[in-house]
Design an enzyme around this catalytic site. Sequence first.
Site, mmCIF file in Angstrom:
data_model
loop_
_atom_site.group_PDB
_atom_site.id
_atom_site.type_symbol
_atom_site.label_atom_id
_atom_site.label_comp_id
_atom_site.label_asym_id
_atom_site.label_seq_id
_atom_site.Cartn_x
_atom_site.Cartn_y
_atom_site.Cartn_z
ATOM 1 C CB SER A 264 24.992 69.800 15.384
ATOM 2 O OG SER A 264 26.644 69.945 15.661
ATOM 3 C CB CYS A 265 26.293 67.824 19.900
ATOM 4 S SG CYS A 265 27.997 67.584 18.203
ATOM 5 C CG PHE A 266 24.678 68.602 24.571
ATOM 6 C CD1 PHE A 266 25.944 67.499 23.980
ATOM 7 C CD2 PHE A 266 24.545 69.401 25.282
ATOM 8 C CE1 PHE A 266 26.442 67.525 23.908
ATOM 9 C CE2 PHE A 266 25.861 69.225 26.157
ATOM 10 C CZ PHE A 266 27.356 68.822 25.515
ATOM 11 C CE LYS A 268 23.313 64.522 15.031
ATOM 12 N NZ LYS A 268 23.737 63.112 15.777
ATOM 13 C CG ASP A 269 24.694 63.568 19.835
ATOM 14 O OD1 ASP A 269 24.280 62.863 18.509
ATOM 15 O OD2 ASP A 269 26.246 63.655 20.323
#
Length: 431
Positions: A264-266, A268-269
């Site tokens: 959910s992070c890398f 998207k970020d």
Amino acid sequence: MRVSVIGTGYVGSVSAACFAELGHEAICVDVDERKVSMINAGKAPIWEEGLEELLEEYAGKRIIATSDYDLAVQRSDVSFICVGTPSDEKGNIDLSIVRSAAMSLGEAMAKKDHYHVVVVKSTVVPETTEKLVIPLLEKHSGKKAGKDFGVAMNPEFLREGKAVYDFMHPDKIVVGAIDERTFFMVSELYRGLDCQVTHTRPTTAEMIKYANNTLLATKVSFANEIGNICKKMGIDTYAVMKEVGKDFRISPHFLNSGAGFGGSCFPKDVRAIIGKAEELGYEPKLLRSVIDINEKQPLGMVRLLEQKTGELQGKCITVLGLAFKNDTDDIRESRSIPVIEELLRKKALVTAYDPMATEHMKKVFPNITYCDSAAEALQDADACLLMTEWDQFRRLDKEFATMKRPLVIDGRHLLDPKDLSVKIEYEGLCW
């Protein structure tokens, strides 16, 4: 202190539980009444190691859940915005849930006589706190930031599956507060942790989060690029990176070549900071390469498979690992998804197994075969693709003997065929 936490996903539920563990009172706020009921019953709305135990211990004592913003704000000193920031079609983050939370908090704060602090913990691009959240809070509360209420940005640095541990053992705590009073109040919440709290501007705190994650993602894509080159030259990329990681300036973390990063992070970020850069008129070529390499990397699994087996139509291919990483049931941006899509496009028959993520993946691919164990999934398979670093996959051995053809394409460096009691055809993605 008394805190309210808006949103009960990975960050919100873990933050509430850990604040309770630190001795604070926490009120969870969510529009989903099912999640509210679960938390009040001491049940975790998502799977995180150690989370359910904390909720069982503190539910009804230091933790309660509600859908009532007014109640939460009246009964707390600090409110954390921990809602989701999903990507839109262009890769930019969707701030609609953050916007809604800020409006609801502002309306609730309008009815409160005392000073209140709002903390943005959701991952948002730089300037969001100052240019979106603060104006919405001021508009809907009728009050002035820095005078009548405080605002801060406090990014999280939590690994899924290990979020409770990471919260309680941080390597950094960053508070981007608009004034000293706000910084002091937020810092006090972390008093029980052995970590210095850094005071920055909100925009700096927002950028720290993105810089942190994009650097880690860059290390992964760098390792995969080197691994792809090593593969063509017959060089063991893991031997290379083991020595590279000994350099104290680099460290060994996130240098493992493989099928790429997900979650959910890398992804998207990195996409979000690319979008922000382009909005500012800057072309972030390095970060675009990070994403491009990551998108192409898992498809190398299918190319290797075709080199070994030829046409895939009608062949039974086992995919072991559906979660984006081990110790979680999260399939967001899992590298198994593009692999399965490609296998289905080539008309292969896909059988899959994952210790935790099967039910989530059924919603994406309802028509492939799901098994209850790796042994069942391997039965009569023409090949196996290892996609997730579950420890149980490292212990597979005699299970491969039941395959029609014991061909294993390893995307995570899980196996050493020399250690197995059965003979297999083994091919590593980058080694």
